[in-house]
Design a protein around this motif. Sequence first.
Motif, PDB file in Angstrom:
ATOM      1  N   PRO A 110      27.421  46.669  47.130  1.00 54.60           N
ATOM      2  CA  PRO A 110      28.578  46.534  48.029  1.00 54.60           C
ATOM      3  C   PRO A 110      29.571  45.487  47.534  1.00 54.60           C
ATOM      4  CG  PRO A 110      26.492  46.364  49.236  1.00 54.60           C
ATOM      5  CD  PRO A 110      26.161  46.283  47.788  1.00 54.60           C
ATOM      6  N   ASP A 111      30.810  45.655  47.953  1.00 54.10           N
ATOM      7  CA  ASP A 111      31.853  44.663  47.690  1.00 54.10           C
ATOM      8  C   ASP A 111      32.032  43.820  48.947  1.00 54.10           C
ATOM      9  OD1 ASP A 111      34.104  43.188  47.118  1.00 54.10           O
ATOM     10  OD2 ASP A 111      35.484  44.881  47.398  1.00 54.10           O
ATOM     11  N   PHE A 112      31.421  42.646  48.963  1.00 51.09           N
ATOM     12  CA  PHE A 112      31.482  41.803  50.156  1.00 51.09           C
ATOM     13  C   PHE A 112      32.853  41.174  50.358  1.00 51.09           C
ATOM     14  CE2 PHE A 112      26.913  41.956  49.185  1.00 51.09           C
ATOM     15  CZ  PHE A 112      26.431  42.364  50.420  1.00 51.09           C
ATOM     16  N   THR A 113      33.724  41.240  49.336  1.00 55.68           N
ATOM     17  CA  THR A 113      35.087  40.717  49.509  1.00 55.68           C
ATOM     18  C   THR A 113      36.028  41.732  50.143  1.00 55.68           C
ATOM     19  OG1 THR A 113      36.056  41.443  47.394  1.00 55.68           O
ATOM     20  CG2 THR A 113      34.745  39.405  47.371  1.00 55.68           C
ATOM     21  N   ASN A 114      35.542  42.966  50.352  1.00 55.55           N
ATOM     22  CA  ASN A 114      36.384  44.030  50.909  1.00 55.55           C
ATOM     23  C   ASN A 114      37.668  44.210  50.112  1.00 55.55           C
ATOM     24  OD1 ASN A 114      35.216  45.533  52.966  1.00 55.55           O
ATOM     25  ND2 ASN A 114      35.574  43.950  54.500  1.00 55.55           N
ATOM     26  N   GLY A 115      37.530  44.285  48.803  1.00 54.07           N
ATOM     27  CA  GLY A 115      38.671  44.552  47.944  1.00 54.07           C
ATOM     28  C   GLY A 115      39.452  43.332  47.500  1.00 54.07           C
ATOM     29  N   GLN A 116      39.130  42.166  48.061  1.00 53.92           N
ATOM     30  CA  GLN A 116      39.886  40.966  47.703  1.00 53.92           C
ATOM     31  C   GLN A 116      39.578  40.470  46.299  1.00 53.92           C
ATOM     32  OE1 GLN A 116      42.356  39.727  49.977  1.00 53.92           O
ATOM     33  NE2 GLN A 116      41.791  41.790  50.641  1.00 53.92           N
ATOM     34  N   TRP A 117      38.541  41.001  45.673  1.00 53.81           N
ATOM     35  CA  TRP A 117      38.207  40.577  44.313  1.00 53.81           C
ATOM     36  C   TRP A 117      39.289  40.941  43.309  1.00 53.81           C
ATOM     37  CZ3 TRP A 117      37.562  44.072  40.233  1.00 53.81           C
ATOM     38  CH2 TRP A 117      37.473  45.426  40.593  1.00 53.81           C
ATOM     39  N   VAL A 118      40.140  41.907  43.634  1.00 59.35           N
ATOM     40  CA  VAL A 118      41.209  42.296  42.712  1.00 59.35           C
ATOM     41  C   VAL A 118      42.397  41.345  42.794  1.00 59.35           C
ATOM     42  CG1 VAL A 118      40.511  44.715  42.882  1.00 59.35           C
ATOM     43  CG2 VAL A 118      42.372  43.865  44.324  1.00 59.35           C
ATOM     44  N   LEU A 119      42.414  40.459  43.795  1.00 60.78           N
ATOM     45  CA  LEU A 119      43.516  39.524  43.989  1.00 60.78           C
ATOM     46  C   LEU A 119      43.145  38.149  43.452  1.00 60.78           C
ATOM     47  CD1 LEU A 119      44.370  40.483  47.690  1.00 60.78           C
ATOM     48  CD2 LEU A 119      45.400  41.397  45.594  1.00 60.78           C
ATOM     49  N   ASP A 120      44.097  37.255  43.447  1.00 67.99           N
ATOM     50  CA  ASP A 120      43.838  35.859  43.061  1.00 67.99           C
ATOM     51  C   ASP A 120      43.319  35.113  44.285  1.00 67.99           C
ATOM     52  OD1 ASP A 120      44.692  36.166  40.426  1.00 67.99           O
ATOM     53  OD2 ASP A 120      46.789  35.846  40.979  1.00 67.99           O
ATOM     54  N   ARG A 121      42.021  35.257  44.528  1.00 65.00           N
ATOM     55  CA  ARG A 121      41.435  34.574  45.667  1.00 65.00           C
ATOM     56  C   ARG A 121      41.500  33.059  45.464  1.00 65.00           C
ATOM     57  NH1 ARG A 121      36.141  35.346  45.662  1.00 65.00           N
ATOM     58  NH2 ARG A 121      36.033  34.368  47.704  1.00 65.00           N
ATOM     59  N   PRO A 122      41.812  32.304  46.523  1.00 65.73           N
ATOM     60  CA  PRO A 122      41.988  30.859  46.367  1.00 65.73           C
ATOM     61  C   PRO A 122      40.678  30.150  46.048  1.00 65.73           C
ATOM     62  CG  PRO A 122      42.012  31.470  48.696  1.00 65.73           C
ATOM     63  CD  PRO A 122      42.029  32.752  47.912  1.00 65.73           C
ATOM     64  N   TYR A 123      40.785  29.080  45.300  1.00 70.25           N
ATOM     65  CA  TYR A 123      39.668  28.170  45.066  1.00 70.25           C
ATOM     66  C   TYR A 123      40.251  26.788  44.834  1.00 70.25           C
ATOM     67  CZ  TYR A 123      40.832  28.651  40.068  1.00 70.25           C
ATOM     68  OH  TYR A 123      41.480  28.657  38.861  1.00 70.25           O
ATOM     69  N   ASP A 124      39.424  25.787  45.010  1.00 74.08           N
ATOM     70  CA  ASP A 124      39.878  24.413  44.826  1.00 74.08           C
ATOM     71  C   ASP A 124      39.455  23.903  43.454  1.00 74.08           C
ATOM     72  OD1 ASP A 124      41.283  23.743  47.216  1.00 74.08           O
ATOM     73  OD2 ASP A 124      39.387  23.753  48.304  1.00 74.08           O
ATOM     74  N   LYS A 125      40.419  23.355  42.735  1.00 77.42           N
ATOM     75  CA  LYS A 125      40.104  22.695  41.475  1.00 77.42           C
ATOM     76  C   LYS A 125      39.418  21.364  41.770  1.00 77.42           C
ATOM     77  CE  LYS A 125      44.105  24.726  39.153  1.00 77.42           C
ATOM     78  NZ  LYS A 125      45.312  24.462  38.324  1.00 77.42           N
ATOM     79  N   GLY A 126      38.765  20.824  40.768  1.00 79.55           N
ATOM     80  CA  GLY A 126      38.131  19.534  40.960  1.00 79.55           C
ATOM     81  C   GLY A 126      36.845  19.405  40.179  1.00 79.55           C
TER      82      GLY A 126
END
Length: 425
Positions: A396-412
């Motif tokens: 399954p794709d638990f992101t519901n298709g959001q994996w194709v986008l630039d999902r946010p993450y925090d640098k650090g």
Amino acid sequence: MATSKVPKLKIGFIGGGHRGPGLYELLLEMPDVEITAVCDLYEDRAKGLVELSKKAKKKAPKCYTDYLQLLDENVEENLDAIIAPTAWESHVQIAVAAMEHGLPVAIEVGGAYSLDDCWQLVRVSEATGMPCMLLENCCYGREELLILKMVREKLFGEVVHCQGGYHHDLREEICMGEENRHYRLRNFKTRNGELYPTHELGPICKWLNINRGNRMLSLTATASKAVGLNAWAKAHRGENDPLATFKFNEGDIVTTVIKCANGETIVLTHDCSLHRPYSRGLVIQGTKGIYIDDRRAMSVEGISEQREAGHWDPDTWTPIDDLWEKHEHPLWKKFQDAGVKGGHGGMDFLVLRAFVEAIRDGKLPPIDVYDTAAWKYITQLSEASIAQGYAPVSIPDFTNGQWVLDRPYDKGTYCLEEVCEPNEL
């Protein structure tokens, strides 16, 4: 996420068994952490955590044997987050309850039991805004982060294939499960699949950008016969011991092959009930080179060729110890300068700090709920494939298709999406 920056993170700690005390002692050493409540189903284990606090000259936390009571009585003003190194079967129910109480949660590793479990983690996290982080310490292993840095620098070229395994002789731990109240025994008795995928899969997923521009599509799994635990029990517990003849479900070797959306393949091996030295069996292979963990070496164009008078020789291996100076991940450079501490060669400390600092500073955890669900669910899917005659099953794709986008993450410091300069440790 709703959590704001706090000077000292108040943590509820659930799970005082095999994994808990080591993590607990690391948290006691952190000046920005206060453990305010502890819980274990077994009262002696819960009290054992309290004694660790007293030994460290820290304020004794409240003590519980019911995690729901811990949450109900402390959530208003006495808790900022939950850390739960408990038995595999309880991870999801504890995580869901914590998030429904408005608390970020970190759970220990181990495979999921159902698709509903994993979707529940995702849906509750999305509905409450509370993070759920898998404490996959191997994502912060020195070798794993070295490879992450080299992957981001394209030194392996285009990555084609990865392998990893949990190769760990756990025959004694499993067979002594009833005496030591350890959950592995009941899982080896009743299940047959890739029971413990995330030590190898977590780092590989970060190398391959899984859930961020890539995803796992399908898998097949195969299990060998199950005879290793019987042989150990017969030799060490006696021919008349029930485990000497018990028909274990879990195959001694389980092999899982995963296909990714961007074309890469992943091979996982679960190998815990035969004699062997420990290994995570990591392999990464791309168009310009390969790393093999069990050789402690890699062969990479532009690196290994330097050892052969300037020409490329595919049979030339460069020991990993020749790579640290130039290619070490900056987090591990800083960690060594500060003094490596914590269990499993320092990985435990780093993964705990990754969670603590994310929640303390109101940032996204580097291993999010979508990673947690995807990595854990490989266990149940491998069981399904084996049960269906090693048939392919969809992931399954638990992101519901959001994996194709630039999902946010925090640098650090603890970022696993790119290589960042760390703060002081």
